[in-house]
Design a protein around this motif. Structure first.
Motif, short mmCIF file in Angstrom:
data_model
loop_
_atom_site.label_atom_id
_atom_site.label_comp_id
_atom_site.label_asym_id
_atom_site.label_seq_id
_atom_site.Cartn_x
_atom_site.Cartn_y
_atom_site.Cartn_z
N SER A 2 0.93 -1.12 0.15
CA SER A 2 0.26 0.04 -0.11
C SER A 2 0.85 1.22 -0.02
N ASP A 3 2.03 1.16 0.67
CA ASP A 3 3.02 2.34 0.50
C ASP A 3 3.12 2.58 -1.16
N VAL A 4 3.64 1.66 -1.69
CA VAL A 4 4.04 1.67 -3.13
C VAL A 4 2.91 2.38 -3.83
N GLU A 5 1.55 1.76 -3.61
CA GLU A 5 0.46 2.31 -4.24
C GLU A 5 0.37 3.78 -4.04
N LYS A 6 0.52 4.14 -2.93
CA LYS A 6 0.44 5.71 -2.58
C LYS A 6 1.29 6.30 -3.39
N ILE A 7 2.48 5.92 -3.08
CA ILE A 7 3.55 6.95 -3.94
C ILE A 7 3.48 6.91 -5.28
N LEU A 34 1.75 7.62 -11.37
CA LEU A 34 2.18 6.44 -12.32
C LEU A 34 1.36 5.26 -12.14
N GLU A 35 0.74 4.61 -13.10
CA GLU A 35 0.28 3.37 -13.05
C GLU A 35 1.56 2.36 -13.05
N ILE A 36 1.08 1.31 -11.91
CA ILE A 36 2.00 0.36 -11.87
C ILE A 36 1.18 -1.12 -11.89
N ASN A 37 1.63 -1.84 -12.72
CA ASN A 37 0.78 -3.27 -12.82
C ASN A 37 0.79 -3.85 -11.29
N ILE A 84 4.22 -4.74 -8.43
CA ILE A 84 4.29 -3.70 -6.97
C ILE A 84 5.41 -4.53 -6.19
N PRO A 85 5.45 -5.99 -5.98
CA PRO A 85 6.31 -6.49 -4.78
C PRO A 85 7.75 -6.13 -5.51
N LEU A 86 7.98 -6.17 -6.75
CA LEU A 86 9.40 -5.84 -7.06
C LEU A 86 9.83 -4.29 -6.74
N TYR A 87 8.91 -3.69 -7.15
CA TYR A 87 9.11 -1.95 -6.75
C TYR A 87 9.11 -2.05 -5.30
N ALA A 88 8.40 -2.72 -4.63
CA ALA A 88 8.33 -2.51 -3.07
C ALA A 88 9.78 -2.99 -2.61
N ASN A 89 10.56 -3.96 -3.13
CA ASN A 89 11.77 -4.45 -2.97
C ASN A 89 13.00 -3.62 -3.14
N ASN A 90 12.82 -3.26 -4.63
CA ASN A 90 13.83 -2.13 -4.84
C ASN A 90 13.66 -0.83 -4.20
N LEU A 91 12.56 -0.21 -4.04
CA LEU A 91 12.55 1.06 -3.15
C LEU A 91 12.88 0.92 -1.74
#
Lengths: 95, 485
Positions: A6-11, A17-20, A24-31
């Motif tokens: 939900s943090d990633v979705e909020k950011i 930015l539309e993120i599939n 999301i799990p990969l972005y959450a991990n990278n960020l």
């Protein structure tokens, strides 16, 4: 700190930015990794250090208030996705 | 072999009427046709316009109105707006963007009579250190096609190393001129912030971005940097200072030059074989009469973390202009305005750009601003002060440009932080706004090593002089990648 889904979705929403969902799990991990890496900053005591916004300690210059640009609307709109009568078109905002 | 000549040599030949600019331009266009398909260094080739521009240059050469760059072929990084020519910035977002105006750098080099043969591939929006984030696919390193060319100006560096043009423009936000120059065995200079106009150079991080030339020799960089530099009222941070004739001081003595070696640039993380090449280069400088002293830049370790707050913060703001409304990519059938914004941006940007926009958005958001953005700006001051202290003791700072030679394509894509650390020696220079250079200093196996030179503010002439003296005594800059002779 670990970013949640939900943090990633909020950011992503704040950044428009539309993120599939699947990504999301990969972005959450990278960020999370990037933020833990920059976390090293907090170990340094910066009390009283003046923030540096810009390399050259200059103030912005002002120019004389005279017209320097001509209207190039047709040229600039020739590369726009959708225009009509000199206006940029977007989906209807007000019903 | 005309393609192996430097700009200085080509210019002398053109002025003597040995051959025409059209002839020279055709030679480089033929090399582009032959080698670019395997290297992917250029994303656009402007053959027809180049030949027309070459004929104009030939007329100037005949009429006696030509300058030192008239008729010399050039590649522009695809971050510089070129009127009437696609300017993609390596992104799907701008894949359909035909720039309606010229960047100041583009206009200045054209006015000097240079002939643009094409536009260079690059990391998307200059965000990357390997050229792998480009929408158009990775560039191959001409020295070893399994290796990356570095980034973000990887296409520019590969084009110059492969002799597809004698010079290319680059931009450097955290090392994007110096690191690819090092990895491709060429010479590149990032001038002092404010020296070269940013007008029409698509913005990534405005307080760090700076354009500069990438060529084979310091002398060629001197010629092109002079033409690129100067005050521009269209860039609010352009510096109004006279531009020196950088070529005039290339041969100044470096007897007694004080070189500082930051101990932090030679510690853990530096490849032992790269360290050996750098040691040999420093020995060469001693032989040329320079004095070498150890210095300290104590906040070096903080440069990369600081940069990865400052640069993403500025990028998240700069890239908000790409909204699918006025130019660039627009998604299909948006159902409302928010959907138009989100899908145009989500589909138009690649993963690295999205990561940086999100990091920047997070760092600037309510509740986090002081802990990230203000903190990073305070550290930026400390990092910058380290250099101010160092330049009280020494004339030039030297060290490796990159901790390793070029890594393999695919090797670091899965881990952004590892990729970021490949810029550990270059990033602090941008935070401080100082000029920096990379020059070829040797090889590890097939892959080139770059020596970094860092100067005080506006000391470009001194850097070019110090680089030129080394190139007079060595021939690393004259080596040609195998198969591209």
């Amino acid at each position: 700190m670990a970013l949640s889904k939900s943090d990633v979705e909020k950011i992503a929403h704040l950044a428009r930015l539309e993120i599939n969902d699947a990504d999301i799990p990969l972005y959450a991990n990278n960020l999370t990794n990037i933020l833990s890496f920059v976390e090293q900053m907090s170990a340094v005591d910066t009390t009283g250090v003046e923030p540096m916004a810009h390399p050259l300690a200059a103030s912005q210059r002002l120019r004389p208030d005279i017209v320097t640009e001509t209207n190039q609307r047709e040229l600039f709109q020739s590369i726009a996705p959708q225009v009509e009568a000199g206006l940029y078109l977007v989906p209807k905002v007000i019903e | 072999m005309l393609h192996n000549k430097t700009i200085a040599e080509l210019s002398a030949d053109l002025h003597a009427g040995e051959y025409s600019s059209e002839h020279l331009t055709r030679i480089f266009l033929a090399r582009i046709e032959q080698f670019n398909p395997q290297l992917n260094a250029l994303v656009t080739v402007t053959a027809e316009q180049a030949l027309a521009d070459a004929r104009v240059a030939d007329a100037r050469l005949k009429a006696g109105t030509a300058g030192p760059l008239t008729g010399i072929p050039l590649v522009q990084k695809d971050i510089f707006c070129t009127k009437g020519v696609k300017t993609s910035c390596g992104s799907r977002m701008l894949d359909n963007f035909i720039a309606p105006y010229d960047a100041t750098t583009v206009a200045k080099l054209r006015d000097a009579g240079m002939v643009m043969v094409g536009k260079a591939n690059m990391d998307e929006f200059a965000m990357g250190s390997s050229n792998e984030t480009s929408f158009y696919g990775p560039v191959k390193n001409p020295w070893d096609t399994a290796a990356v060319p570095g980034g973000s100006s990887g296409g520019s560096a590969a084009a110059v190393a492969a002799r597809l043009a004698p010079v290319a423009t680059g931009t450097d936000t955290g090392g994007s001129i110096r690191q690819p120059a090092a990895l491709c065995g060429i010479t590149g200079i990032k001038p002092t912030y404010g020296r070269v106009s940013r007008y029409g150079m698509i913005a990534f991080a405005s307080s760090l971005d700076q354009g500069g030339p990438m060529a084979r020799t310091a002398e060629d960089c001197a010629l092109v940097l002079r033409a690129m530099s100067g005050f521009d009222e269209r860039d609010s941070t352009s510096v109004d200072m006279p531009v020196p004739d950088y070529r005039a001081t290339l041969n100044d003595s470096i007897q007694g030059l004080k070189i500082g070696l930051p101990k932090e640039y030679f510690g853990e993380g530096l490849d032992a074989q790269v360290a050996q090449v750098i040691d040999d280069a420093i020995k060469q400088y001693r032989a040329l009469g320079a004095e070498v002293v150890e210095i300290s830049l104590p906040n070096t370790q903080l440069a990369v973390p600081t940069y990865y707050v400052v640069a993403p913060a500025e990028c998240s703001s700069n890239l908000s202009r790409f909204d699918g409304v006025r130019f660039g990519y627009r998604c299909e059938n948006p159902h409302d305005l928010l959907d138009l914004y989100k899908r145009s941006r989500g589909e138009g940007f690649g993963p690295e750009v999205k990561r940086r926009i999100m990091i920047g958005t997070y760092a600037l958001s309510a509740g986090y601003y002081d802990a990230y953005y203000i903190k990073a700006q305070q550290l930026r001051r400390l990092i910058s002060d380290d250099f101010i202290q160092a330049f009280k003791q020494v004339d030039v700072i030297m060290g490796p440009t990159s901790p390793t030679v070029a890594f393999n394509i695919g090797e670091k894509v899965a881990d952004p932080v590892t990729m970021y650390l490949s810029d550990i020696y270059t990033i602090a220079v941008n935070l401080a706004g100082l000029p920096g250079m990379s020059i070829p200093a040797g090889f590890v196996g097939k892959r080139p090593v770059g020596l970094q030179l860092i100067g005080n503010y506006f000391a470009e002439a001194r850097l070019l002089n110090v680089a030129h003296k080394y190139q007079q005594a060595t021939d690393w800059h004259g080596r040609v990648p195998p198969g591209l002779e």
